[in-house]
Scaffold this active site. Structure first.
Site, PDB file in Angstrom:
ATOM      1  N   THR B 159      27.778  -5.284  24.524  1.00  0.00           N
ATOM      2  CA  THR B 159      28.404  -5.897  23.324  1.00  0.00           C
ATOM      3  C   THR B 159      29.711  -5.395  23.052  1.00  0.00           C
ATOM      4  OG1 THR B 159      27.566  -4.411  21.820  1.00  0.00           O
ATOM      5  CG2 THR B 159      25.941  -6.391  22.235  1.00  0.00           C
ATOM      6  N   LYS B 185      23.368   0.327  26.923  1.00  0.00           N
ATOM      7  CA  LYS B 185      24.580  -0.043  26.133  1.00  0.00           C
ATOM      8  C   LYS B 185      24.434   0.411  24.664  1.00  0.00           C
ATOM      9  CE  LYS B 185      24.711  -3.070  23.288  1.00  0.00           C
ATOM     10  NZ  LYS B 185      24.851  -2.770  21.934  1.00  0.00           N
ATOM     11  N   THR B 196      21.870   1.175  17.965  1.00  0.00           N
ATOM     12  CA  THR B 196      21.460   0.033  18.992  1.00  0.00           C
ATOM     13  C   THR B 196      22.556   0.342  19.826  1.00  0.00           C
ATOM     14  OG1 THR B 196      21.403  -1.728  17.317  1.00  0.00           O
ATOM     15  CG2 THR B 196      22.329  -2.406  19.530  1.00  0.00           C
ATOM     16  N   GLU B 282      32.446   2.567  19.077  1.00  0.00           N
ATOM     17  CA  GLU B 282      33.394   1.630  18.564  1.00  0.00           C
ATOM     18  C   GLU B 282      34.778   1.999  18.299  1.00  0.00           C
ATOM     19  OE1 GLU B 282      31.309  -0.967  15.866  1.00  0.00           O
ATOM     20  OE2 GLU B 282      30.257  -1.987  17.364  1.00  0.00           O
ATOM     21  N   ASN B 408      34.836  -3.825  13.169  1.00  0.00           N
ATOM     22  CA  ASN B 408      33.718  -3.939  12.281  1.00  0.00           C
ATOM     23  C   ASN B 408      33.856  -4.622  10.872  1.00  0.00           C
ATOM     24  OD1 ASN B 408      31.215  -2.613  13.644  1.00  0.00           O
ATOM     25  ND2 ASN B 408      32.499  -0.998  13.753  1.00  0.00           N
ATOM     26  N   SER B 413      32.583 -13.123  13.366  1.00  0.00           N
ATOM     27  CA  SER B 413      33.227 -14.318  13.712  1.00  0.00           C
ATOM     28  C   SER B 413      33.600 -13.915  15.252  1.00  0.00           C
ATOM     29  CB  SER B 413      34.343 -14.595  12.866  1.00  0.00           C
ATOM     30  OG  SER B 413      35.025 -13.421  12.700  1.00  0.00           O
TER      31      SER B 413
END
Lengths: 413, 413
Positions: B159, B185, B196, B282, B408, B413
């Site tokens: 992702t 992942k 996740t 991230e 984040n 969107s």
């Protein structure tokens, strides 16, 4: 009960002072003193961190005892934490200087163990005692009981805070007007269980030590312990409550109407100071409030509300005005509280309105435009209906922004 | 044991496929299929979040049973979480389509309950089942057991990941070469207790269900459960281990040398996949490793290491190359573990060298320039010596950067 403009000098018999001692900051006040001309009964709540700053150890010993408290010396810039045994010496020297300074100016007989100390700032740096003692000397000569002296003290204890925090209310007991006023600082390192956060509340009510301690311990559960900025519980968190009895009411030594009135006033001041800290979290662009309703127990409601308000992903979404309700549900889910996700409904609310965003644990159709507008305000509330009981709780935090990183990536220099 | 280049298709009898099903992403593969031509024994570890995604519920039922597993269908883009009862229908339809597709292509007799499903992506969106089923159809016709098919599958499940994650080792048991290979992942929403994070490990070893489950449950404590990116434990975390016995060793059904050799290989693969996820957190600019030594118990060592690696303030300081050791000590202090701060020593280490930064719970003189240089590397290790026992643990995370906020603040969107 009536809210008035004021702070730590509003209650009778309390005065304050501030000074630029150049402990770490330059060109601003960085020390404050609170003084009560009548010996005060005290209550304290402190960090639960195993690594406790020296002032926390110093103060806890005093507020746990029957010693009267006459003064509190506060400095910003250096935390006096992780300073080994020397740290306690710093406290003792500071308290001693304050006691003898006050005794000289006011012709009183204060002892070292009537003086509390509090510090906030960088962990692990030694205190520059020459500058601290020089600051104490300036402070004892600057005391004043007007509002301005209180406000200047509230400014002197700030670190990365962007606004000073004060709150004050008055109410009647026994035909006398009681005042409860306070100031606090806190911005980073804020998380449930007292986090670098210093708060000082003064009142002129006449109340027993036992009830003062009880009132404070109960109230922190729904005020300071319900705010979070970044999940880091600091070494220095301290909340000090002083009651000097100067308003002249008959001593409150049992629960009842008068005690309840005091608790209500205390709650108002604590709640306002706590919320202001949350909204002024490091880098925050808005206050993020989470109300949990219809939970099965009060404690579960608190845990759920804190879990959402502490979620980095939710906070980043709030910053981005993104109604990413799945993150809220996710944060409820990992809180440790057991519940049925299918019963949960979610709403967002601000001065722009209120919008229903999830029902039965699932998203529902809502206007993204409207949600974005609601999230764009300075205060945003997420309302979580657990659908399983009668208990509620509210937590306060802030969004997670670029500026939080900027402030914290190189705080020491 | 020997590390080789490979992933989920490296063990005998396993093949994989990927497809661009346009579930949410455009112009990239977003579905993957793992297929074992021999029915495999399975073990699974899943999120502890009360809010569990439908695939977690689906898979847990199968891996907790004695059902053989023949295939795993994975999609990225949408999490199939908070999708109500419809969510389980999505799983069932997906598994059914995969089973009948595989049966048609390979002339086999797979049932729906031999197929696992896994999803990662936005919470609360419904699955576009027409596109999912179309994707399954593409997948069953694209299966291949070469390395490239494995790598393409590893890319399809990403992702916000910036790099694909694969690991593989071989070792000998009973005169046969056993292979353990995996892909994973995970980037955001990563925190101890399965976050996740999707990870799939395949092996051709012949082993009993009981020992396979035991090996996996033990190993996650020191691998996946020791990584944290942001403290948010997701609704979808799943770790699936499949063993199809194709290498032909005599079945391992009791502990001993062979079991230990398998555990060692499994640990290597899990540890590499976990570390790679942490370093690819991230917005991360570097991998942050925390080693706790000389703790009194293993579990306390793990808790302490995770507390430091999860501290926002510490992570922001690591980003800023700031040796703010007080924040490390503070994070140890609020971990919930009781210890004597005066016994703690701290070091920083990277490919640039090692530096001693605190001793007896206090800072010591060190070269800020050298510390900054050490912190400036792509992998930085904080070494915490608790000075009170013989137990150790290591946790992995990353720094907290501007890009974390960017990713984040508006993920949907």
């Amino acid at each position: 009960m009536r809210e008035i403009s004021g702070g730590v000098t509003s209650a009778k018999g309390f005065s304050a002072a501030s000074a630029a001692a150049e402990i770490k900051y330059q060109g601003r006040d960085d020390m404050a003193l609170i003084y009560s001309e009548f010996p005060a009964v005290s209550a304290g709540v402190y960090t639960t961190n195993v690594v406790k700053a020296a002032p926390v150890i110093w103060d806890k010993k005093i507020t746990d005892s029957d010693n009267a408290v006459c003064a509190v010396v506060v400095n910003s810039g250096i935390a006096n934490a992780c300073t080994g045994e020397e740290g306690i010496n710093y406290c003792s020297q500071t308290a001693k200087a304050a006691a003898s300074g006050i005794n000289a100016v006011f012709n009183t007989q204060i002892n070292t163990d009537n003086v509390l100390v509090a510090s906030t700032g960088v962990i692990g740096m030694d205190m520059p005692m020459d500058r601290v003692l020089n600051g104490v000397n300036m402070l004892v000569n600057d005391l004043g009981n007007d509002k301005e002296h209180g406000t200047k003290a509230a400014c002197a204890i700030m670190t990365t805070d962007t606004i000073k925090k004060e709150a004050c209310v008055t109410f009647e007991v026994d035909g006398k007007t009681v005042t409860v006023g306070g100031m606090s600082k806190g911005s980073g390192m804020i998380h449930p269980n007292m986090c670098t956060m210093l708060a000082f509340v003064t009142t002129d009510i006449n109340i027993s030590k036992e009830l003062l301690v009880k009132a404070l311990k109960e109230d922190v559960k729904d005020t300071y312990n319900m705010i979070s900025v970044d999940g880091d519980t600091s070494t220095n968190d301290s909340l000090i409550l002083l009651a000097n009895g100067a308003c002249g009411n008959a001593v409150i030594d049992s629960e009842g109407e008068d005690y309840d009135a005091f608790c209500e006033a205390l709650h108002f001041v604590n709640r306002k100071l706590a919320m202001t800290m949350a909204g002024d979290g490091e880098g925050a662009s808005k206050l993020f409030e989470v109300k949990v309703d219809h939970a099965d127990t009060r404690e579960n409601a608190r845990i759920l509300a804190r879990s959402v308000v502490s979620s980095s992903l939710t906070k980043a979404a709030v910053f981005g005005n993104d109604a990413n309700w799945g993150r809220i549900l996710c944060a409820l889910g990992y809180s440790g509280v057991d519940f049925d996700p299918q019963k949960v409904a979610l709403y967002l609310e601000s001065s722009s309105g209120r919008i229903h965003i999830a029902e039965h644990g699932r998203g529902i159709d809502f206007s993204e435009d409207e949600a974005t507008k609601i999230l764009g305000r300075k205060k945003v509330t997420a309302i979580v209906d657990m659908g399983s009981g009668e208990e509620s709780a509210t937590a306060w935090g802030c969004d997670l922004t670029y500026d939080y990183i900027k402030i914290n990536a190189d705080y020491r220099s």
